[in-house]
Write an enzyme that holds these catalytic residues in place. Structure first.
Site, PDB file in Angstrom:
ATOM      1  N   HIS A 149      28.936  45.055 -11.831  1.00 11.85           N
ATOM      2  CA  HIS A 149      28.776  43.752 -12.052  1.00 11.85           C
ATOM      3  C   HIS A 149      29.397  42.816 -10.758  1.00 11.85           C
ATOM      4  O   HIS A 149      30.201  43.370 -10.036  1.00 11.85           O
ATOM      5  CB  HIS A 149      29.860  43.632 -13.185  1.00 11.85           C
ATOM      6  CG  HIS A 149      29.939  41.960 -13.936  1.00 11.85           C
ATOM      7  ND1 HIS A 149      30.522  41.300 -13.213  1.00 11.85           N
ATOM      8  CD2 HIS A 149      29.463  41.796 -15.048  1.00 11.85           C
ATOM      9  CE1 HIS A 149      30.249  39.990 -14.218  1.00 11.85           C
ATOM     10  NE2 HIS A 149      29.519  40.290 -15.208  1.00 11.85           N
ATOM     11  N   ASP A 226      36.581  49.732 -13.050  1.00  4.61           N
ATOM     12  CA  ASP A 226      36.200  48.556 -14.053  1.00  4.61           C
ATOM     13  C   ASP A 226      35.759  49.017 -15.489  1.00  4.61           C
ATOM     14  O   ASP A 226      34.851  49.529 -15.519  1.00  4.61           O
ATOM     15  CB  ASP A 226      35.094  47.810 -13.279  1.00  4.61           C
ATOM     16  CG  ASP A 226      34.662  46.649 -14.226  1.00  4.61           C
ATOM     17  OD1 ASP A 226      35.137  46.240 -15.104  1.00  4.61           O
ATOM     18  OD2 ASP A 226      33.391  46.097 -13.818  1.00  4.61           O
ATOM     19  N   GLN A 229      33.244  47.470 -19.954  1.00  6.36           N
ATOM     20  CA  GLN A 229      32.420  47.835 -21.032  1.00  6.36           C
ATOM     21  C   GLN A 229      32.819  49.391 -21.548  1.00  6.36           C
ATOM     22  O   GLN A 229      32.174  49.898 -22.400  1.00  6.36           O
ATOM     23  CB  GLN A 229      30.965  48.104 -20.222  1.00  6.36           C
ATOM     24  CG  GLN A 229      30.507  46.897 -19.586  1.00  6.36           C
ATOM     25  CD  GLN A 229      30.220  45.756 -20.720  1.00  6.36           C
ATOM     26  OE1 GLN A 229      29.980  46.288 -21.911  1.00  6.36           O
ATOM     27  NE2 GLN A 229      30.031  44.344 -20.478  1.00  6.36           N
ATOM     28  N   LYS A 252      35.784  41.040 -24.557  1.00  3.05           N
ATOM     29  CA  LYS A 252      34.894  41.994 -25.088  1.00  3.05           C
ATOM     30  C   LYS A 252      35.566  42.962 -26.206  1.00  3.05           C
ATOM     31  O   LYS A 252      34.533  43.873 -26.613  1.00  3.05           O
ATOM     32  CB  LYS A 252      34.463  42.562 -23.810  1.00  3.05           C
ATOM     33  CG  LYS A 252      33.713  41.841 -22.843  1.00  3.05           C
ATOM     34  CD  LYS A 252      33.101  42.491 -21.836  1.00  3.05           C
ATOM     35  CE  LYS A 252      31.999  42.115 -21.039  1.00  3.05           C
ATOM     36  NZ  LYS A 252      32.521  40.806 -20.190  1.00  3.05           N
ATOM     37  N   CYS A 392      24.504  39.428 -14.260  1.00  7.16           N
ATOM     38  CA  CYS A 392      25.582  39.565 -13.213  1.00  7.16           C
ATOM     39  C   CYS A 392      25.687  40.883 -12.479  1.00  7.16           C
ATOM     40  O   CYS A 392      26.545  41.277 -12.204  1.00  7.16           O
ATOM     41  CB  CYS A 392      26.958  39.260 -13.830  1.00  7.16           C
ATOM     42  SG  CYS A 392      27.173  37.802 -14.438  1.00  7.16           S
TER      43      CYS A 392
END
Lengths: 436, 166
Positions: A149, A226, A229, A252, A392
């Protein structure tokens, strides 16, 4: 709300879960029932989270970490309890969790630790003990992947521009997997940081963390994951992953907007100079200079997002009641169903892994002869919320030769009926635009 | 709202068979505009010619990739503005911009906008307004750059073919 015991994964009570999310019962565009499949962008919020925020404001609202009155005490206690609850959700200790505005800010906090340590060192300024780990020299290398991202790419590009460090990346294969064969050439003795995504927001790929961490450990690099997700969708344990830092966002994972998280090992946080400076993050201040509070306060200047922290802690409660393994299993089933359905539609190409191994629920695709933006508009007319564009992750799109994609990303409150609606709509796209 | 009010046949026709597409010479300025939210990209070249004090849009050429709205809009823009006096072309651009930004409140004047009235439905979809405006904003930008460049030179040695990127 209805809480399901963690061990009852077989009884996924979708209608009870959906009843916890008021927004799912609204209609959109021409009174169509909402089919919300844009969860990789943001999730909807259960009543339990909304109630927790409201209750905080109605009963205990005050500025935390200051003031001698009872409300300030209660607000501080709720804020710090939320920190402990959220840290435990990823297997971390409370004093290792820093609240940020979002995950993007968490990644910037880390990249700025390197910049500030480098600049301060050059200026002869005082640095925390151990900060040399964050001081970069020209020719040092930062490693990311080609499926990041922008939030885990642009901050490192900026850091390299300012320090003379060099950005390198692990490439991806045509089917959207990390090209591990090239990893040995990319992660070398010059590598100081390896920052990569746990699960690609565009492709759905779940990366082999252990293999990347092993390569990074061999050269002593700081390892950042990261997890935007992954934390909302599967069990994540920072100690089992053997990483140095984890970044993710609250919105999220059923939590409020305006809060993101950075977990990092205590010795790493201790060695990092501050990012945003001002009130609440200091130890002593004179007109000439200041000293800084220990972490996590060192990285939380100003009045923090207390209500959001309380809401996010409630989201962790909700997710743990369902059980993250059960959430992952439910999504895995939906992903198989979605991949199989899309593959049967003529003119549709999945961008990312087509097999459901090490794969999350974000499924991107392109439709032959119809631009993704038009696909998304057609779906919207049927009440289906999909994401279109480059997500993104523009370099990832370029690498795979597509200008943009349409993405469907189911979550714990979606069922096969949602995917049936979406697949039926996708089938209608090419005839409508005269591309079939 | 009805999807057919957005995707009028005339838009889909222009998308499939764009008019005047492809970058041509001569040109005064070439601009590259993108829509960073969706990745649409468009190059627009403008060639202005001055005769007896009247400036005419001698050519607008364009190329790029994007959704049906952005690509059809470029095609319709070419049809409408090619060969027009510059003042008239800018007036049409202004009318188009006003219609697209109106959230459906302005009844477009077909006398001025011709086929571009088909984009009236776009104004009810805020997320698509930028798609429809991409080519027109690029055109306007190219004209401004051409005029600011030519004000530095006499009209006879205007810097033909100079690349400018935004």
């Amino acid at each position: 709300m209805t809480l399901i015991a963690p061990d009852s994964a077989t009884a996924w009570d979708l209608s009870a879960i959906r009843a916890d999310f008021p927004i799912l019962s609204r209609t959109v565009r021409n009174d169509r029932p909402l089919v919300y499949l844009d969860n990789a962008a943001t999730s909807q919020k259960p009543t339990m989270v909304l109630d927790a925020e409201r209750r905080y404001y109605e009963t205990s609202n005050a500025a935390v970490h200051r003031g001698a009155h009872q409300l300030a005490e209660e607000a501080t206690e709720q804020y710090e309890q939320a920190r402990a609850r959220i840290a435990s959700f990823v297997g971390g200790a409370p004093d290792e969790l820093v609240f940020t505005r979002n995950a993007t800010e968490a990644l910037n906090l880390l990249s700025y630790a390197f910049l500030n340590a480098t600049v301060k060192k050059a200026a002869g300024a005082e640095l925390p003990a151990g900060a040399d780990r964050f001081v970069l020299a020209a020719g040092d290398e930062i490693v990311v992947t080609e499926m990041e991202h922008h939030a885990n790419l642009v901050p490192w590009q900026e850091l390299c521009d300012k320090t003379g460090a060099v950005l390198r990346w692990i490439g991806i294969t045509d089917d959207g997997r990390l090209d591990l064969a090239s990893m040995a050439e990319v992660i070398t003795d010059r590598t100081r940081v390896v920052s990569f995504t746990h699960q690609s927001n565009l492709l759905g790929t779940i990366n082999p963390v252990a293999e990347v961490v092993a390569a990074a450990r061999r050269v002593g690099a700081v390892v950042i994951l990261d997890a935007c997700q992954s934390v909302p969708h599967m069990p994540v344990d920072v100690l089992a992953l053997d990483i140095d830092a984890l970044t993710w966002s609250g919105h999220k994972m059923l939590g409020p907007t305006g809060i993101g998280c950075l977990w990092a090992k205590r010795e790493l946080l201790d060695a990092m100079p501050p990012f945003i400076t001002g009130g609440s993050m200091i130890e002593q201040v004179t007109m000439e200079r200041s000293t800084f509070a220990p972490p996590p306060q060192r990285f939380e200047a100003g009045v923090p997002m207390v209500a959001q922290a309380v809401g996010l802690a409630a989201a962790c409660e909700y997710l743990d009641a369902l059980g993250m393994s059960a959430v992952a299993a439910h999504e895995h089933d939906l992903t198989s169903y979605l991949l199989a359905g899309l593959e049967q539609i003529e003119g549709v190409t999945i961008i990312g892994p087509t097999n459901n191994i090490d794969r999350g629920s974000a499924v991107s695709f392109v439709v032959d002869g119809v631009h993704p933006h038009d696909v998304g508009q057609f779906l919207d007319d049927r009440g289906i919320a999909a994401r279109v564009g480059h997500h993104c992750a523009w370099p990832t799109c370029r690498r795979l030769g597509v200008p943009a994609t349409t993405r469907l990303s189911p979550y714990l409150y979606n069922g096969r009926h949602d995917l049936d609606e979406a697949l039926d709509a996708v089938r209608g796209v090419r005839p409508y635009f005269g591309a079939a | 709202m009805d999807l057919n009010s957005l995707y009028q046949q005339i838009i889909l026709d222009h998308y499939k068979n764009p008019v005047g597409k492809g970058l041509r010479e001569p040109f005064d300025v070439s601009v590259h505009h993108v829509n960073p939210t969706c990745g649409d990209e468009l190059d627009v070249r403008v060639h202005l010619v001055e005769n007896d004090g009247v400036t005419t849009v001698d050519d607008i050429s364009y190329d790029g990739q994007g959704c049906s709205i952005s690509q059809a809009s470029a095609s319709v823009m070419y049809e409408l503005l090619q060969g027009q006096e510059l003042t008239e072309a800018l007036a049409i651009e202004g009318a188009f911009h006003e219609m697209i930004s109106s959230r459906g409140t302005i009844e477009p004047d077909e006398e001025v906008l011709g086929d571009a009235v088909a984009f009236a439905g776009v104004s009810k979809y805020p997320a698509r307004v930028k798609c429809a405006l991409l080519a027109w904003m690029a055109f306007k930008d190219a004209v401004v750059q051409t005029q600011s460049a030519s004000s530095l030179f006499s009209s006879h040695d205007a810097p033909n073919g100079e690349e400018a990127t935004t």
